[in-house]
Design an enzyme around this catalytic site. Sequence first.
Site, PDB file in Angstrom:
ATOM      1  CB  CYS A  97      -0.938   0.022   1.200  1.00 53.54           C
ATOM      2  SG  CYS A  97      -2.177  -1.278   1.162  1.00 53.54           S
ATOM      3  CG  HIS A 339      -6.602   1.763  -0.079  1.00 57.25           C
ATOM      4  ND1 HIS A 339      -5.416   2.120  -0.698  1.00 57.25           N
ATOM      5  CD2 HIS A 339      -6.241   1.083   1.046  1.00 57.25           C
ATOM      6  CE1 HIS A 339      -4.399   1.672   0.014  1.00 57.25           C
ATOM      7  NE2 HIS A 339      -4.867   1.033   1.074  1.00 57.25           N
TER       8      HIS A 339
END
Length: 395
Positions: A97, A339
Amino acid sequence: MRHEPMTVSAWPRPDDPVIVAARRTPIGTAGHAFKELTVDRLAAPVIAAVARDLAGRRIDDVVLGNCMGPGGNVARVSALAAGLGEEVPGLTVDRQCGSGVAAILVAAQAVRAGEMELVIAGGVESASTAPLRTHRGATEPYPRAPFTPDGRPDPDMGPAAEALAAARGIGRDRQDAYACRSHARALAAREAGRFKEEIVPIGGRHDDQRPRPLRAASLARLPAAFVADGTVTAGNSSPVSDGAAAVAIVPERLRAGLPGMRLVAGAVVGCDPELPGWGPVPAVRRVLARAGVELERVAAVEIVEAFAAQVLAVTDALGLNPMGEERVCADGGALALGHPWGASGAVVVTRLFSRLVRAGAAPGTLGLAAAAVGGGLGVAALFEVVGPGRDGGAA
């Protein structure tokens, strides 16, 4: 609260890396808006748009973060799809991430070293088209690669966010209130046109798919998503998403008067794999220590909002108050926008560029980007606004 701009160095050095352009796609929820677009088809329009922003300049490389793509060097495939020419190579970076920020830091290091003079860097993720992987001889795909070796904690991100909320005393009401804030601010930013200049339309879509009005009472009715009787729900978690973002990085000596953000310092750190959401705390502290800057002097902060619990744990530890001040994710974040894992770090840097450079912040104004990473990592980068001088030089 107003924060006076602070000049970290009176005159940037000739090889200091500066971001002079930043673009992103709209963000789509996985399986919906961009469900048929592969990673290269998401990344190519953004890369091409950044290249047009610097038309006439030779591009030395493309560096993209990506987590779950098909392999085959996504950055190279995307560069070719963007029409950059066969001479532009491509490097794909995987820090999960944090990949988008990490790719920008890798590109900036090459610029600072004098090895490259223009690099397009960012990240891309197509969760919708990511391949399913199967171990040789197995009959079912495995859900994800391990973040740690056997015998070490390796929680999925949802249970990890729940554990962090418990460890730091982050209750359900605060998480839901922060999720409402993120959506409300994203809707207000879209209505005011603050996303317009950074977004490259793709697939017929000009806006992010997810932001919507939320009510605390509605969120309160949602069940716990990961742990029985827990506090982390689908409403205060970010959705799995598709999207891409990219920036252009040049050395200060070749900025040619373009306003931008100088990279002051960056850091990637490790932390307890059992609480990976904690990673931004040591990363931010290291970046600020390297720059000799107090957090109070930073005017804009963008954190990848993977979970409300994670953002609140980090901001509490750093002494920030996202519910009571404008600095943190002022236009919403991943809770509202989505996301797209490998792209999210580049999305928050693009958001900083819009909040500071596009908004005309004074030279010397500081901005901070950060992300937590599965497996127990944190990444952060500190930027300083630089503006055109009287002769097109540094201000």
